[in-house]
Motif scaffolding. Structure first.
Motif, PDB file in Angstrom:
ATOM      1  N   ALA A 104       6.238   7.466  12.337  1.00  0.00           N
ATOM      2  CA  ALA A 104       6.134   6.178  11.630  1.00  0.00           C
ATOM      3  C   ALA A 104       5.331   5.190  12.479  1.00  0.00           C
ATOM      4  O   ALA A 104       4.482   4.442  11.968  1.00  0.00           O
ATOM      5  CB  ALA A 104       7.529   5.626  11.338  1.00  0.00           C
ATOM      6  N   ARG A 105       5.588   5.206  13.780  1.00  0.00           N
ATOM      7  CA  ARG A 105       4.884   4.302  14.695  1.00  0.00           C
ATOM      8  C   ARG A 105       3.383   4.613  14.706  1.00  0.00           C
ATOM      9  O   ARG A 105       2.549   3.714  14.611  1.00  0.00           O
ATOM     10  CB  ARG A 105       5.476   4.442  16.099  1.00  0.00           C
ATOM     11  N   LYS A 106       3.059   5.898  14.776  1.00  0.00           N
ATOM     12  CA  LYS A 106       1.656   6.315  14.775  1.00  0.00           C
ATOM     13  C   LYS A 106       0.975   5.894  13.470  1.00  0.00           C
ATOM     14  O   LYS A 106      -0.141   5.374  13.477  1.00  0.00           O
ATOM     15  CB  LYS A 106       1.564   7.834  14.960  1.00  0.00           C
ATOM     16  N   PHE A 107       1.656   6.130  12.353  1.00  0.00           N
ATOM     17  CA  PHE A 107       1.104   5.760  11.053  1.00  0.00           C
ATOM     18  C   PHE A 107       0.733   4.274  11.030  1.00  0.00           C
ATOM     19  O   PHE A 107      -0.371   3.893  10.648  1.00  0.00           O
ATOM     20  CB  PHE A 107       2.132   6.029   9.933  1.00  0.00           C
ATOM     21  N   MET A 108       1.693   3.429  11.449  1.00  0.00           N
ATOM     22  CA  MET A 108       1.457   1.984  11.364  1.00  0.00           C
ATOM     23  C   MET A 108       0.371   1.518  12.325  1.00  0.00           C
ATOM     24  O   MET A 108      -0.406   0.629  11.998  1.00  0.00           O
ATOM     25  CB  MET A 108       2.763   1.226  11.572  1.00  0.00           C
ATOM     26  N   LYS A 109       0.306   2.146  13.506  1.00  0.00           N
ATOM     27  CA  LYS A 109      -0.776   1.809  14.443  1.00  0.00           C
ATOM     28  C   LYS A 109      -2.137   2.161  13.828  1.00  0.00           C
ATOM     29  O   LYS A 109      -3.120   1.464  14.018  1.00  0.00           O
ATOM     30  CB  LYS A 109      -0.580   2.530  15.781  1.00  0.00           C
ATOM     31  N   ASP A 110      -2.173   3.272  13.086  1.00  0.00           N
ATOM     32  CA  ASP A 110      -3.414   3.655  12.404  1.00  0.00           C
ATOM     33  C   ASP A 110      -3.860   2.595  11.396  1.00  0.00           C
ATOM     34  O   ASP A 110      -5.049   2.316  11.257  1.00  0.00           O
ATOM     35  CB  ASP A 110      -3.222   4.977  11.646  1.00  0.00           C
ATOM     36  N   TYR A 111      -2.887   2.027  10.671  1.00  0.00           N
ATOM     37  CA  TYR A 111      -3.249   1.064   9.628  1.00  0.00           C
ATOM     38  C   TYR A 111      -3.714  -0.259  10.213  1.00  0.00           C
ATOM     39  O   TYR A 111      -4.442  -1.016   9.570  1.00  0.00           O
ATOM     40  CB  TYR A 111      -2.059   0.780   8.695  1.00  0.00           C
ATOM     41  N   SER A 112      -3.272  -0.548  11.441  1.00  0.00           N
ATOM     42  CA  SER A 112      -3.578  -1.830  12.079  1.00  0.00           C
ATOM     43  C   SER A 112      -5.089  -2.065  12.145  1.00  0.00           C
ATOM     44  O   SER A 112      -5.822  -1.269  12.717  1.00  0.00           O
ATOM     45  CB  SER A 112      -2.977  -1.846  13.487  1.00  0.00           C
ATOM     46  N   GLY A 113      -5.536  -3.137  11.506  1.00  0.00           N
ATOM     47  CA  GLY A 113      -6.959  -3.453  11.499  1.00  0.00           C
ATOM     48  C   GLY A 113      -7.790  -2.486  10.665  1.00  0.00           C
ATOM     49  O   GLY A 113      -9.016  -2.504  10.714  1.00  0.00           O
ATOM     50  N   LYS A 133       2.992  14.200 -20.354  1.00  0.00           N
ATOM     51  CA  LYS A 133       1.688  13.847 -19.816  1.00  0.00           C
ATOM     52  C   LYS A 133       1.848  13.046 -18.523  1.00  0.00           C
ATOM     53  O   LYS A 133       2.720  12.200 -18.413  1.00  0.00           O
ATOM     54  CB  LYS A 133       0.912  13.009 -20.831  1.00  0.00           C
ATOM     55  N   GLY A 134       0.984  13.352 -17.563  1.00  0.00           N
ATOM     56  CA  GLY A 134       0.998  12.612 -16.312  1.00  0.00           C
ATOM     57  C   GLY A 134      -0.387  12.086 -15.991  1.00  0.00           C
ATOM     58  O   GLY A 134      -1.397  12.621 -16.446  1.00  0.00           O
ATOM     59  N   ASP A 135      -0.432  11.012 -15.225  1.00  0.00           N
ATOM     60  CA  ASP A 135      -1.700  10.475 -14.758  1.00  0.00           C
ATOM     61  C   ASP A 135      -1.440   9.741 -13.445  1.00  0.00           C
ATOM     62  O   ASP A 135      -0.296   9.635 -13.007  1.00  0.00           O
ATOM     63  CB  ASP A 135      -2.292   9.528 -15.810  1.00  0.00           C
ATOM     64  N   TRP A 136      -2.495   9.245 -12.823  1.00  0.00           N
ATOM     65  CA  TRP A 136      -2.343   8.643 -11.497  1.00  0.00           C
ATOM     66  C   TRP A 136      -3.139   7.345 -11.382  1.00  0.00           C
ATOM     67  O   TRP A 136      -4.019   7.064 -12.184  1.00  0.00           O
ATOM     68  CB  TRP A 136      -2.778   9.621 -10.414  1.00  0.00           C
ATOM     69  N   ASP A 137      -2.787   6.590 -10.353  1.00  0.00           N
ATOM     70  CA  ASP A 137      -3.452   5.316 -10.083  1.00  0.00           C
ATOM     71  C   ASP A 137      -3.634   5.205  -8.570  1.00  0.00           C
ATOM     72  O   ASP A 137      -2.755   5.584  -7.804  1.00  0.00           O
ATOM     73  CB  ASP A 137      -2.566   4.172 -10.600  1.00  0.00           C
ATOM     74  N   ARG A 138      -4.789   4.696  -8.147  1.00  0.00           N
ATOM     75  CA  ARG A 138      -5.081   4.614  -6.716  1.00  0.00           C
ATOM     76  C   ARG A 138      -5.321   3.163  -6.319  1.00  0.00           C
ATOM     77  O   ARG A 138      -6.012   2.431  -7.016  1.00  0.00           O
ATOM     78  CB  ARG A 138      -6.328   5.456  -6.413  1.00  0.00           C
ATOM     79  N   VAL A 139      -4.759   2.764  -5.192  1.00  0.00           N
ATOM     80  CA  VAL A 139      -4.914   1.397  -4.688  1.00  0.00           C
ATOM     81  C   VAL A 139      -5.337   1.449  -3.221  1.00  0.00           C
ATOM     82  O   VAL A 139      -4.810   2.250  -2.451  1.00  0.00           O
ATOM     83  CB  VAL A 139      -3.572   0.614  -4.787  1.00  0.00           C
ATOM     84  N   GLU A 140      -6.284   0.611  -2.843  1.00  0.00           N
ATOM     85  CA  GLU A 140      -6.675   0.524  -1.433  1.00  0.00           C
ATOM     86  C   GLU A 140      -6.085  -0.724  -0.798  1.00  0.00           C
ATOM     87  O   GLU A 140      -6.118  -1.806  -1.381  1.00  0.00           O
ATOM     88  CB  GLU A 140      -8.201   0.476  -1.313  1.00  0.00           C
ATOM     89  N   ILE A 141      -5.566  -0.562   0.410  1.00  0.00           N
ATOM     90  CA  ILE A 141      -4.950  -1.676   1.136  1.00  0.00           C
ATOM     91  C   ILE A 141      -5.646  -1.843   2.483  1.00  0.00           C
ATOM     92  O   ILE A 141      -5.768  -0.883   3.245  1.00  0.00           O
ATOM     93  CB  ILE A 141      -3.444  -1.420   1.370  1.00  0.00           C
ATOM     94  N   HIS A 142      -6.110  -3.045   2.735  1.00  0.00           N
ATOM     95  CA  HIS A 142      -6.771  -3.359   4.003  1.00  0.00           C
ATOM     96  C   HIS A 142      -5.840  -4.247   4.832  1.00  0.00           C
ATOM     97  O   HIS A 142      -5.288  -5.220   4.312  1.00  0.00           O
ATOM     98  CB  HIS A 142      -8.092  -4.091   3.740  1.00  0.00           C
ATOM     99  N   PHE A 143      -5.687  -3.907   6.094  1.00  0.00           N
ATOM    100  CA  PHE A 143      -4.752  -4.624   6.965  1.00  0.00           C
ATOM    101  C   PHE A 143      -5.471  -5.415   8.059  1.00  0.00           C
ATOM    102  O   PHE A 143      -6.509  -4.989   8.565  1.00  0.00           O
ATOM    103  CB  PHE A 143      -3.807  -3.636   7.668  1.00  0.00           C
ATOM    104  N   HIS A 144      -4.867  -6.545   8.431  1.00  0.00           N
ATOM    105  CA  HIS A 144      -5.220  -7.203   9.693  1.00  0.00           C
ATOM    106  C   HIS A 144      -4.577  -6.380  10.815  1.00  0.00           C
ATOM    107  O   HIS A 144      -3.873  -5.408  10.569  1.00  0.00           O
ATOM    108  CB  HIS A 144      -4.670  -8.636   9.720  1.00  0.00           C
ATOM    109  N   GLU A 145      -4.788  -6.816  12.054  1.00  0.00           N
ATOM    110  CA  GLU A 145      -4.090  -6.153  13.170  1.00  0.00           C
ATOM    111  C   GLU A 145      -2.571  -6.286  12.966  1.00  0.00           C
ATOM    112  O   GLU A 145      -2.089  -7.344  12.578  1.00  0.00           O
ATOM    113  CB  GLU A 145      -4.466  -6.833  14.500  1.00  0.00           C
ATOM    114  N   ILE A 146      -1.849  -5.205  13.216  1.00  0.00           N
ATOM    115  CA  ILE A 146      -0.383  -5.245  13.119  1.00  0.00           C
ATOM    116  C   ILE A 146       0.178  -5.222  14.541  1.00  0.00           C
ATOM    117  O   ILE A 146       0.044  -4.218  15.251  1.00  0.00           O
ATOM    118  CB  ILE A 146       0.167  -4.032  12.330  1.00  0.00           C
ATOM    119  N   PRO A 147       0.757  -6.344  14.996  1.00  0.00           N
ATOM    120  CA  PRO A 147       1.260  -6.399  16.382  1.00  0.00           C
ATOM    121  C   PRO A 147       2.347  -5.354  16.650  1.00  0.00           C
ATOM    122  O   PRO A 147       3.123  -5.021  15.747  1.00  0.00           O
ATOM    123  CB  PRO A 147       1.846  -7.810  16.493  1.00  0.00           C
ATOM    124  N   ASP A 148       2.376  -4.847  17.880  1.00  0.00           N
ATOM    125  CA  ASP A 148       3.368  -3.832  18.255  1.00  0.00           C
ATOM    126  C   ASP A 148       4.798  -4.284  17.999  1.00  0.00           C
ATOM    127  O   ASP A 148       5.641  -3.485  17.587  1.00  0.00           O
ATOM    128  CB  ASP A 148       3.220  -3.460  19.743  1.00  0.00           C
TER     129      ASP A 148
END
Length: 204
Positions: A104-113, A133-148
């Motif tokens: 989880a820590r690695k994941f969040m560090k990756d998203y930082s910035g 029937k099934g379908d999907w939706d995609r969303v992009e999220i951009h992050f600022h730096e996430i402090p430790d």
């Protein structure tokens, strides 16, 4: 809108609090059933295919559970089952729930910035007509730096360990660090409203 007067019943095939909240916001009354499936046994390279396959597997498990209960009082109203699934995609790699605090820590560090995407599926079954029937939706999220220290607080609190990719955007600690969301937050939280509405209409 008085949801009780709707001519059909809805079952939400998910224990997710966020999905319950979103469906309630949409004005529907619904029952909840959950499916115990081995998600790891379903593998697809393409995230859009994976989430639809997982939602379909959840739907199938719930439908067979309902059939074994066989207490379907055969009324004239349709029952619509909504199943859903979400994964996070980071640099082309599918991420499910973190397997440990370290992950989880690695994941969040990756998203930082940086950025990540969520791919959410909705799978609707009409138990009376057999429509599925099934379908999907995609969303992009951009992050600022996430402090430790924010990352550590989130890990201590634990919520991030139970969500796809360890990614939450509605949390008060993360919200101010979200730079941009290309898409809708309901989709990130696991139930894209517009897609759900469209599939429910098609199912009826």
């Amino acid at each position: 809108m008085a949801a009780n007067s709707s001519p059909f019943k809805i079952i939400l095939g998910s224990s997710s609090v966020a999905r319950r909240k979103i469906l309630a916001e949409m004005g529907y009354d619904f029952a909840i059933m959950t499916a115990d499936i081995d998600e790891k046994s379903i593998r697809k390279e393409i995230p859009e295919e994976l989430v639809v396959a997982l939602a379909e597997a959840k739907a199938e498990a719930i439908i067979s559970k309902l059939e074994s209960l066989d207490n379907q009082n055969k009324d004239d109203n349709a029952t619509l089952l909504i199943a859903a699934d979400t994964v996070v995609v980071y640099e082309g790699v599918i991420r499910e729930k973190p397997s440990s605090k370290e992950e989880a820590r690695k994941f969040m560090k990756d998203y930082s910035g940086g950025q990540a995407a969520t791919v959410s599926s909705v799978f609707v079954s009409n138990l009376k007509t057999g429509f599925r029937k099934g379908d999907w939706d995609r969303v992009e999220i951009h992050f600022h730096e996430i402090p430790d220290d924010v990352i550590e607080k989130l890990i201590d609190e634990g919520t991030v360990l139970y969500v796809a990719g360890g990614l939450i955007i509605e949390h008060p600690l993360i919200l101010p660090l979200v730079k941009k969301v290309v898409g809708t937050t309901d989709s990130v939280m696991g139930l894209p409203k517009a897609l759900t509405e469209r599939l429910l209409k098609e199912a009826l």
